[in-house]
Design a protein around this motif. Sequence first.
Motif, PDB file in Angstrom:
ATOM      1  N   MET A   1       0.843  -1.170   0.000  1.00 57.10           N
ATOM      2  CA  MET A   1       0.000   0.000   0.000  1.00 57.10           C
ATOM      3  C   MET A   1       0.887   1.231   0.000  1.00 57.10           C
ATOM      4  O   MET A   1       1.920   1.245   0.630  1.00 57.10           O
ATOM      5  CB  MET A   1      -0.893  -0.003   1.231  1.00 57.10           C
ATOM      6  CG  MET A   1      -1.898  -1.119   1.191  1.00 57.10           C
ATOM      7  SD  MET A   1      -3.079  -1.069   2.552  1.00 57.10           S
ATOM      8  CE  MET A   1      -2.143  -1.866   3.818  1.00 57.10           C
ATOM      9  N   ARG A   2       0.495   2.266  -0.678  1.00 61.38           N
ATOM     10  CA  ARG A   2       1.237   3.509  -0.741  1.00 61.38           C
ATOM     11  C   ARG A   2       0.572   4.512   0.176  1.00 61.38           C
ATOM     12  O   ARG A   2      -0.638   4.556   0.289  1.00 61.38           O
ATOM     13  CB  ARG A   2       1.229   4.028  -2.172  1.00 61.38           C
ATOM     14  CG  ARG A   2       2.141   5.202  -2.336  1.00 61.38           C
ATOM     15  CD  ARG A   2       2.162   5.656  -3.791  1.00 61.38           C
ATOM     16  NE  ARG A   2       2.205   7.086  -3.727  1.00 61.38           N
ATOM     17  CZ  ARG A   2       1.268   7.905  -4.159  1.00 61.38           C
ATOM     18  NH1 ARG A   2       0.205   7.429  -4.731  1.00 61.38           N
ATOM     19  NH2 ARG A   2       1.386   9.183  -4.035  1.00 61.38           N
ATOM     20  N   HIS A   3       1.372   5.351   0.817  1.00 61.50           N
ATOM     21  CA  HIS A   3       0.836   6.282   1.792  1.00 61.50           C
ATOM     22  C   HIS A   3       1.455   7.657   1.655  1.00 61.50           C
ATOM     23  O   HIS A   3       2.354   7.884   0.860  1.00 61.50           O
ATOM     24  CB  HIS A   3       1.091   5.758   3.215  1.00 61.50           C
ATOM     25  CG  HIS A   3       0.557   4.387   3.392  1.00 61.50           C
ATOM     26  ND1 HIS A   3      -0.763   4.114   3.585  1.00 61.50           N
ATOM     27  CD2 HIS A   3       1.167   3.191   3.341  1.00 61.50           C
ATOM     28  CE1 HIS A   3      -0.934   2.829   3.660  1.00 61.50           C
ATOM     29  NE2 HIS A   3       0.222   2.240   3.511  1.00 61.50           N
ATOM     30  N   ARG A 101       0.926  -7.908   4.049  1.00 63.15           N
ATOM     31  CA  ARG A 101       1.260  -6.500   3.886  1.00 63.15           C
ATOM     32  C   ARG A 101       1.115  -5.815   5.227  1.00 63.15           C
ATOM     33  O   ARG A 101       0.240  -6.143   6.026  1.00 63.15           O
ATOM     34  CB  ARG A 101       0.333  -5.807   2.892  1.00 63.15           C
ATOM     35  CG  ARG A 101       0.649  -6.087   1.480  1.00 63.15           C
ATOM     36  CD  ARG A 101       1.796  -5.201   1.027  1.00 63.15           C
ATOM     37  NE  ARG A 101       2.003  -5.397  -0.371  1.00 63.15           N
ATOM     38  CZ  ARG A 101       3.181  -5.681  -0.901  1.00 63.15           C
ATOM     39  NH1 ARG A 101       4.241  -5.787  -0.153  1.00 63.15           N
ATOM     40  NH2 ARG A 101       3.299  -5.836  -2.178  1.00 63.15           N
ATOM     41  N   PRO A 107      -4.002   4.836   4.415  1.00 57.20           N
ATOM     42  CA  PRO A 107      -3.895   4.230   3.080  1.00 57.20           C
ATOM     43  C   PRO A 107      -4.925   4.792   2.105  1.00 57.20           C
ATOM     44  O   PRO A 107      -5.978   5.277   2.505  1.00 57.20           O
ATOM     45  CB  PRO A 107      -4.174   2.762   3.356  1.00 57.20           C
ATOM     46  CG  PRO A 107      -5.146   2.794   4.489  1.00 57.20           C
ATOM     47  CD  PRO A 107      -4.707   3.969   5.346  1.00 57.20           C
ATOM     48  N   ARG A 108      -4.600   4.676   0.833  1.00 61.65           N
ATOM     49  CA  ARG A 108      -5.573   4.992  -0.213  1.00 61.65           C
ATOM     50  C   ARG A 108      -6.389   3.731  -0.491  1.00 61.65           C
ATOM     51  O   ARG A 108      -5.884   2.611  -0.369  1.00 61.65           O
ATOM     52  CB  ARG A 108      -4.871   5.428  -1.500  1.00 61.65           C
ATOM     53  CG  ARG A 108      -4.120   6.735  -1.352  1.00 61.65           C
ATOM     54  CD  ARG A 108      -3.458   7.160  -2.636  1.00 61.65           C
ATOM     55  NE  ARG A 108      -2.830   6.028  -3.306  1.00 61.65           N
ATOM     56  CZ  ARG A 108      -2.758   5.906  -4.635  1.00 61.65           C
ATOM     57  NH1 ARG A 108      -3.247   6.821  -5.424  1.00 61.65           N
ATOM     58  NH2 ARG A 108      -2.157   4.840  -5.170  1.00 61.65           N
ATOM     59  N   ASP A 111      -4.920   1.265  -2.945  1.00 66.39           N
ATOM     60  CA  ASP A 111      -3.780   0.511  -2.421  1.00 66.39           C
ATOM     61  C   ASP A 111      -4.241  -0.636  -1.515  1.00 66.39           C
ATOM     62  O   ASP A 111      -3.633  -1.705  -1.507  1.00 66.39           O
ATOM     63  CB  ASP A 111      -2.832   1.431  -1.653  1.00 66.39           C
ATOM     64  CG  ASP A 111      -2.185   2.459  -2.578  1.00 66.39           C
ATOM     65  OD1 ASP A 111      -1.985   2.152  -3.770  1.00 66.39           O
ATOM     66  OD2 ASP A 111      -1.894   3.566  -2.100  1.00 66.39           O
ATOM     67  N   ALA A 114      -5.462  -3.380  -3.785  1.00 67.01           N
ATOM     68  CA  ALA A 114      -4.326  -4.082  -4.391  1.00 67.01           C
ATOM     69  C   ALA A 114      -3.681  -5.048  -3.395  1.00 67.01           C
ATOM     70  O   ALA A 114      -3.336  -6.181  -3.745  1.00 67.01           O
ATOM     71  CB  ALA A 114      -3.300  -3.074  -4.906  1.00 67.01           C
TER      72      ALA A 114
END
Length: 127
Positions: A1-3, A101, A107-108, A111, A114
């Motif tokens: 996940m991208r943050h 993960r 988080p978005r 993400d 995903a």
Amino acid sequence: MRHERSARVRDGDDGGRLDVAELWAGPGAGPGERATLVQFSSAFCAPCRATRRVLAEVAALVPGVTHVEIDAEARLDLVRRLEIVRTPTVLVLDAAGRVVRRATGQPRKADVIAALGEAVRGEAGPR
């Protein structure tokens, strides 16, 4: 996940499994059939509230996925064992309870979806 800026993301954990039974205190709750989103939060954490909304939405969209929120202050045993250093921290568990993960920060939605895809497809492999 991208943050956001100060967020940290990494694959899984030390290779162990989390006994998901210890995450739920009340009756009727339990792990997701396909995956579980575990959120560690604290009372005065604004990003925790936004994270709660995102994870609840994703859990409602994806069949077999459960979202559980844990008060970090009330569960210091888990916080220490899992090395949770800030809130929110999100763990994505596969059906076997493996952490596939781990992310800190808000988080978005994309993400989270995903990361769930990885958990339910088993792409994380043995740990």
